[in-house]
Write an enzyme that holds these catalytic residues in place. Structure first.
Site, PDB file in Angstrom:
ATOM      1  N   SER A  24       0.822  -1.208   0.000  1.00 26.55           N
ATOM      2  CA  SER A  24       0.000   0.000   0.000  1.00 26.55           C
ATOM      3  C   SER A  24       0.856   1.257   0.000  1.00 26.55           C
ATOM      4  O   SER A  24       2.000   1.250   0.448  1.00 26.55           O
ATOM      5  CB  SER A  24      -0.911  -0.002   1.241  1.00 26.55           C
ATOM      6  OG  SER A  24      -1.615   1.203   1.355  1.00 26.55           O
ATOM      7  N   GLY A  25       0.246   2.348  -0.452  1.00 24.22           N
ATOM      8  CA  GLY A  25       0.848   3.659  -0.320  1.00 24.22           C
ATOM      9  C   GLY A  25       0.463   4.353   0.965  1.00 24.22           C
ATOM     10  O   GLY A  25       0.886   5.480   1.212  1.00 24.22           O
ATOM     11  N   ASP A  26      -0.337   3.678   1.791  1.00 27.43           N
ATOM     12  CA  ASP A  26      -0.771   4.243   3.070  1.00 27.43           C
ATOM     13  C   ASP A  26      -0.845   3.100   4.078  1.00 27.43           C
ATOM     14  O   ASP A  26      -0.260   2.047   3.845  1.00 27.43           O
ATOM     15  CB  ASP A  26      -2.106   4.979   2.902  1.00 27.43           C
ATOM     16  CG  ASP A  26      -2.259   6.170   3.847  1.00 27.43           C
ATOM     17  OD1 ASP A  26      -1.937   6.011   5.036  1.00 27.43           O
ATOM     18  OD2 ASP A  26      -2.703   7.249   3.397  1.00 27.43           O
ATOM     19  N   ASP A  27      -1.562   3.300   5.179  1.00 28.04           N
ATOM     20  CA  ASP A  27      -1.619   2.260   6.201  1.00 28.04           C
ATOM     21  C   ASP A  27      -2.227   0.976   5.628  1.00 28.04           C
ATOM     22  O   ASP A  27      -3.254   1.019   4.945  1.00 28.04           O
ATOM     23  CB  ASP A  27      -2.469   2.730   7.378  1.00 28.04           C
ATOM     24  CG  ASP A  27      -1.923   4.007   8.018  1.00 28.04           C
ATOM     25  OD1 ASP A  27      -0.691   4.143   8.111  1.00 28.04           O
ATOM     26  OD2 ASP A  27      -2.744   4.868   8.402  1.00 28.04           O
ATOM     27  N   SER A  33       4.591  -1.284   3.303  1.00 32.25           N
ATOM     28  CA  SER A  33       4.172   0.108   3.139  1.00 32.25           C
ATOM     29  C   SER A  33       5.277   1.021   3.669  1.00 32.25           C
ATOM     30  O   SER A  33       5.266   1.391   4.840  1.00 32.25           O
ATOM     31  CB  SER A  33       2.853   0.368   3.881  1.00 32.25           C
ATOM     32  OG  SER A  33       2.409   1.694   3.625  1.00 32.25           O
TER      33      SER A  33
END
Length: 499
Positions: free
Chosen positions: A279-282, A313
């Protein structure tokens, strides 16, 4: 559905052979049932591939689900065209509308067969299963006119990208009971790249779509799917209960904006298991509303178990608690977690003005490799929907327990930042071994306004977390949550159930 169906059973092997594919023509679909083995590489990370053997059976495809259905239909029965170009929004809407009449007669399942099925947003119905064949790909439309706009969420009061509205999710439902979204690892592709570009260029005053969202719903299962490239968050159950999410592969570029993997939000009795997320986030973000609207709405996320999660991530957390947590987060049980090239482990994010609480958090058996932080708590996460937030709305952070953690190639062991005059209390950390990177930070434990204790932790913790001379184990509950006792049934797709 006639003729002979091939069922594939998977067995892990030590190496990664080339995936084998088997197919036969059947009346309903050209069926390849079984395991899609995907090799993902990020740096030196490899994923073991499954070797398959074929077992021939007649007329059925088995899958696990909370409920089995009496009736069955195929998207092509309602005009679906799987060429990747033709819009199937009306086909999905028509299919689900027609199948909703069976809600009180054993329910119905909609089969998405092999093909590429372009569609905009569509709504689910109760006592319903959406089943994706292994070679089915649902493609999210990039035409914004195929995405209805929804009102803001009451526990948020406004949206991240604008005050007044948000796009509906690709697969959406509200006030639902008994819904299954599953498959034999079929794919849902959010085609998020164009949304990310427009967002980065300041082109939105409305929140981008998620892939799956359920609201005010009960008895939800989301399982055995590959979800890729969501415009924003991937899976967002909100104001819902009795949820099972398992066997998901969630993939987005590590620089994609706001692509959280799974976000249980003001939900009760949730089980998240056996998921792999890049992911690019949590990878997982646990939420419960934002500042005063969240405090007023007052619906916590509670009784949540997360186990056997693998996360990659580099800029975000394996599991984040908050930052939107104004309705409270309580009784979260996390175990058997692997993180690789990820910013932090289980992180708490809050701020003055949030109110609410994060308490009774239990974490054990984490294996972390190449991390910026092992432990990270932030009391100054200052993103607010309204600049006139209430400075007296202080969050209560207490009863945070970590044990049995191994971490390698770490830059910081911990950054634990409570609030002056409102410390984070009841922190317990035990049986932790951290191996530092070649260029670690000199101050390994950066602690302010916290209270707690540690045992058998290396490197030496900060003075605010004194080590017990006698070894102790931080607690982890022995009882089972109700959602853990839910057993999945073996359901079958067959010609006898066609509507």
């Amino acid at each position: 559905m006639g003729g002979e169906i091939i069922r594939v059973e998977a067995h892990l092997v030590p190496q990664s052979p080339r995936p084998r594919r088997f197919s036969r023509r059947v009346a309903l679909v050209d069926d390849v049932i079984g395991i899609v083995a995907t090799i993902l590489t990020l740096g030196s990370v490899g994923i073991t591939v499954a070797e398959s053997r074929v077992v021939r059976i007649l007329n059925t495809i088995d899958y696990p689900a909370i409920s089995c259905r009496k009736h069955s239909a195929v998207l092509t029965d309602f005009g679906g065209v799987g060429d990747g170009k033709t819009s199937n929004t009306k086909a999905f809407q028509s299919a689900i509308s027609n199948l909703s009449r069976y809600s009180s007669d054993g329910g119905a399942e909609l089969i998405v067969p092999p093909g590429k099925w372009l569609t905009g947003s569509f709504n689910l119905t109760s006592h319903f299963t959406l089943f994706l064949h292994k070679d089915a790909v649902i493609l999210a439309s990039q035409d914004e006119s195929e995405w209805p706009q929804l009102a803001v969420l009451p526990s948020y009061g406004r949206e991240n990208n604008g005050p007044n509205a948000r796009f509906s999710s690709l697969i959406f439902g509200t006030n639902l009971t008994d819904v299954v979204i599953t498959g034999h690892n079929g794919t849902i592709d959010g085609q998020g790249a164009s949304w990310w570009v427009k967002y980065r260029n300041g082109g939105f005053n409305i929140t981008r779509p998620y892939i799956i969202e359920t609201m005010y719903s009960n008895q939800i299962q989301i399982s055995n799917l590959t979800l890729i490239n969501s415009p924003s968050w991937f899976v967002h159950p909100i104001y819902s209960s009795n949820i099972i999410i398992n066997g998901l592969t969630i993939l987005a570029p590590i620089d994609s904006p706001n692509t959280d993997g799974i976000d249980p939000d003001s939900c009760t009795n949730v089980r998240i298991e056996d998921c792999f997320i890049v992911s690019g986030d949590d990878c997982i973000a646990v939420k419960s509303g934002w500042d005063e609207p969240g405090i007023k709405f007052g619906m916590p996320t509670q009784h949540l178990i997360i186990r056997r999660l693998t996360c990659i991530s580099p800029d975000s957390a394996t599991i984040a608690l908050g930052s939107e947590m104004s309705g409270g987060i309580q009784d979260v049980r996390v175990e058997d977690i692997t993180a690789i090239n990820t910013q932090s482990g289980v992180r708490i994010k809050t701020a003055v003005g949030r109110g609410g609480y994060v308490k009774d958090i239990f974490v054990r058996r984490m294996t972390l490799n190449t991390m910026k932080y092992v432990f990270w708590m932030t009391g100054s996460y200052k993103l607010h929907p309204n600049p006139n937030f209430n400075p007296k709305a202080l969050p209560n952070i207490t009863g945070i327990n970590y044990r049995d953690v191994t971490a390698n190639n770490v830059t910081y062991s911990a950054k634990l930042e409570g609030m002056q005059d409102n410390p984070f209390t009841g922190i317990c950390i035990s049986n932790v071994t951290i191996t530092l990177s070649e260029k670690p930070k000199k101050l390994q434990w950066n602690c302010t306004a916290i209270q707690g204790t540690t045992s058998n932790v290396s490197p030496q913790p900060c003075d605010l977390l004194p080590q017990k001379q006698q070894k102790i184990e931080c607690p982890f509950p022995n009882d089972k949550l109700p959602i853990e006792s839910v057993q999945l049934k073996t359901c079958s797709l067959s010609s006898s159930k066609r509507v």
